[in-house]
Design a protein around this motif. Structure first.
Motif, short mmCIF file in Angstrom:
data_model
loop_
_atom_site.label_atom_id
_atom_site.label_comp_id
_atom_site.label_asym_id
_atom_site.label_seq_id
_atom_site.Cartn_x
_atom_site.Cartn_y
_atom_site.Cartn_z
N GLY B 92 14.81 -12.08 9.42
CA GLY B 92 14.30 -11.17 10.45
C GLY B 92 13.46 -10.06 9.85
N ARG B 93 13.94 -9.51 8.74
CA ARG B 93 13.15 -8.47 8.08
C ARG B 93 11.79 -9.02 7.62
N ALA B 94 11.82 -10.24 7.09
CA ALA B 94 10.55 -10.85 6.64
C ALA B 94 9.60 -11.01 7.81
N ARG B 95 10.13 -11.43 8.96
CA ARG B 95 9.25 -11.61 10.12
C ARG B 95 8.68 -10.27 10.59
N VAL B 96 9.50 -9.25 10.64
CA VAL B 96 9.02 -7.93 11.09
C VAL B 96 8.00 -7.36 10.10
N ARG B 97 8.27 -7.55 8.80
CA ARG B 97 7.28 -7.08 7.82
C ARG B 97 5.99 -7.87 7.93
N MET B 98 6.09 -9.18 8.15
CA MET B 98 4.89 -10.02 8.31
C MET B 98 4.07 -9.54 9.50
N LEU B 99 4.71 -9.36 10.64
CA LEU B 99 3.99 -8.92 11.85
C LEU B 99 3.38 -7.54 11.62
N SER B 100 4.13 -6.67 10.97
CA SER B 100 3.63 -5.31 10.70
C SER B 100 2.42 -5.36 9.78
N GLN B 101 2.51 -6.16 8.74
CA GLN B 101 1.43 -6.23 7.76
C GLN B 101 0.19 -6.94 8.30
N MET B 102 0.38 -7.82 9.26
CA MET B 102 -0.80 -8.42 9.90
C MET B 102 -1.69 -7.31 10.46
N ILE B 103 -1.06 -6.30 11.03
CA ILE B 103 -1.82 -5.16 11.57
C ILE B 103 -2.19 -4.19 10.45
N ALA B 104 -1.23 -3.89 9.60
CA ALA B 104 -1.42 -2.83 8.60
C ALA B 104 -2.33 -3.25 7.45
N CYS B 105 -2.45 -4.56 7.19
CA CYS B 105 -3.32 -5.02 6.11
C CYS B 105 -4.59 -5.69 6.64
N ASP B 106 -4.51 -6.37 7.78
CA ASP B 106 -5.64 -7.19 8.20
C ASP B 106 -6.46 -6.59 9.34
N ILE B 107 -5.98 -5.55 9.97
CA ILE B 107 -6.79 -4.88 11.00
C ILE B 107 -7.13 -3.46 10.56
N HIS B 108 -6.11 -2.62 10.45
CA HIS B 108 -6.38 -1.20 10.31
C HIS B 108 -7.25 -0.80 9.11
N PRO B 109 -7.02 -1.38 7.91
CA PRO B 109 -7.82 -0.94 6.76
C PRO B 109 -9.32 -1.18 6.94
N LEU B 110 -9.66 -2.16 7.78
CA LEU B 110 -11.07 -2.48 7.99
C LEU B 110 -11.70 -1.58 9.02
N ASN B 111 -10.87 -0.88 9.78
CA ASN B 111 -11.36 -0.16 10.95
C ASN B 111 -11.12 1.33 10.91
N ASN B 112 -10.68 1.85 9.79
CA ASN B 112 -10.43 3.29 9.80
C ASN B 112 -11.71 4.07 9.54
N LEU B 113 -11.63 5.35 9.71
CA LEU B 113 -12.82 6.20 9.72
C LEU B 113 -13.66 6.07 8.47
N ARG B 114 -13.01 6.07 7.30
CA ARG B 114 -13.81 6.05 6.06
C ARG B 114 -14.61 4.76 5.92
N VAL B 115 -14.06 3.66 6.46
CA VAL B 115 -14.76 2.38 6.36
C VAL B 115 -15.91 2.32 7.37
N LEU B 116 -15.66 2.78 8.57
CA LEU B 116 -16.74 2.79 9.58
C LEU B 116 -17.88 3.71 9.11
N ASP B 117 -17.52 4.84 8.50
CA ASP B 117 -18.55 5.72 7.94
C ASP B 117 -19.34 5.03 6.83
N ALA B 118 -18.64 4.24 6.00
CA ALA B 118 -19.32 3.53 4.91
C ALA B 118 -20.29 2.48 5.46
#
Lengths: 216, 216
Positions: B92-118
């Protein structure tokens, strides 16, 4: 436990992280290569395994699929206790997760193949602009990471104490990846010292890109 | 435990994640705002706290600084056991970490302010190209995430069972962030159902961007 299947690509930095963890724990596994350049990971067969179509994914004999490299590594660490990839104390675990996520969230996601391809397709970025982008995000994080490692009493032979763990796995895989884009590393003596210590270890060598069945 | 200090920015999606976790656990904290648009996080005073110059960072009364939102959330979860933000079982922990990291590694880092500015600075991307980039990476992950949530028996009222946890925190913060770029959400009924359940909870409301001292 019968052998889990690792869906991997030799050059994938996140696959490399998981391979190191499996080697450190002495977990034997089946290797299933997906050639990212040829889009093999986006075919229906693999999407039925991992809907996200990314590597790595680890599939256990009971059918459980775990994707996302850090989730996989923490699961492996919970299943096979030795050698420990995270410290025993909560503050130590927080530090190792922080150092790992600095690389896993703030460098790698910006520099993987699908993103570099998107820069080419959407903005007409050429090889030089792509390489500059790659190096920029490495330096943005390696500068503070070097300082944090250098100034902390928790840093030892490795990122946290004198045994390698999850942060070292992320660090070594990133340092390896950097070589493809000729990242200047002179400003990072602590990172260089730690990654050199990692590369001396058999697990890191066995897991290295050039030693995989699909290496070119 | 005397009050920890949260370095935050009201609109930062990763700060929002940590604020939700603190509210859920009933941990009172001091709020220290850093206006990202004005570069307050890159000033020497804050770099002495968090060398990476990013928010969020949580500083405990003993001086320990933890950055990286998922590292902070797991630490909070280990320090204050109820309500649990991760399941008791390793799978269960692995699944929750996987789901969390799908957002935290594969969406948010590409879309935060410093990247959009770049993208604007390096490739001359305008508002429309930036918004298209943002939406692209959301859809790339939300499509498989919707499928994984819809098809798993582990999904309940929330991402994992009937109580909110770390994956829900990441999901709700991302759904909130999406609104700024008008991401079309019709294809994601399960994500919509779960995030709507989150937004009914007091912790998610108190932690929301518009309810922070630095909200504009």
């Amino acid at each position: 436990m019968s052998k889990p299947v690792l869906h991997s690509y030799f050059r994938s930095s996140t696959s490399y992280r998981v391979r190191i963890a499996l080697e450190m724990k002495g977990i034997t596994y089946q290797y299933r290569a997906h050639h990212l350049r040829e889009g093999e990971h986006r075919q229906a067969g693999y999407l039925a395994v991992n809907p996200q179509g990314l590597v790595p994914a680890l599939v256990w004999s009971n059918g459980t699929m775990i994707s996302q490299s850090l989730a996989i590594i923490e699961y492996i660490d919970e299943m096979v206790s030795k050698p420990a990839l995270l410290p025993k104390d909560a503050a130590g675990r927080a530090r190792v997760r922080m150092l790992s996520q600095m690389i896993a969230c703030d460098i790698h996601p910006l520099n993987n193949l699908r993103v570099l391809d998107a820069l080419r397709e959407r903005f007409g970025a050429g090889d030089s602009a792509v390489a500059s982008w790659f190096r920029h995000w490495v330096h943005e994080t390696f500068e503070p990471l070097e300082r944090m490692l250098r100034e902390s009493e928790d840093t030892g032979k490795f990122c946290h104490g004198d045994e390698p763990g999850m942060a070292d796995i992320c660090l070594a895989a990133q340092v390896t990846n950097n070589k493809r884009f000729h990242v200047e590393m002179d400003a990072y003596p602590t990172i260089n010292r730690i990654s050199a210590a990692c590369f001396k270890l058999e697990a890191f060598q066995k897991a290295a890109p050039e030693n995989q069945p699909d290496a070119e």
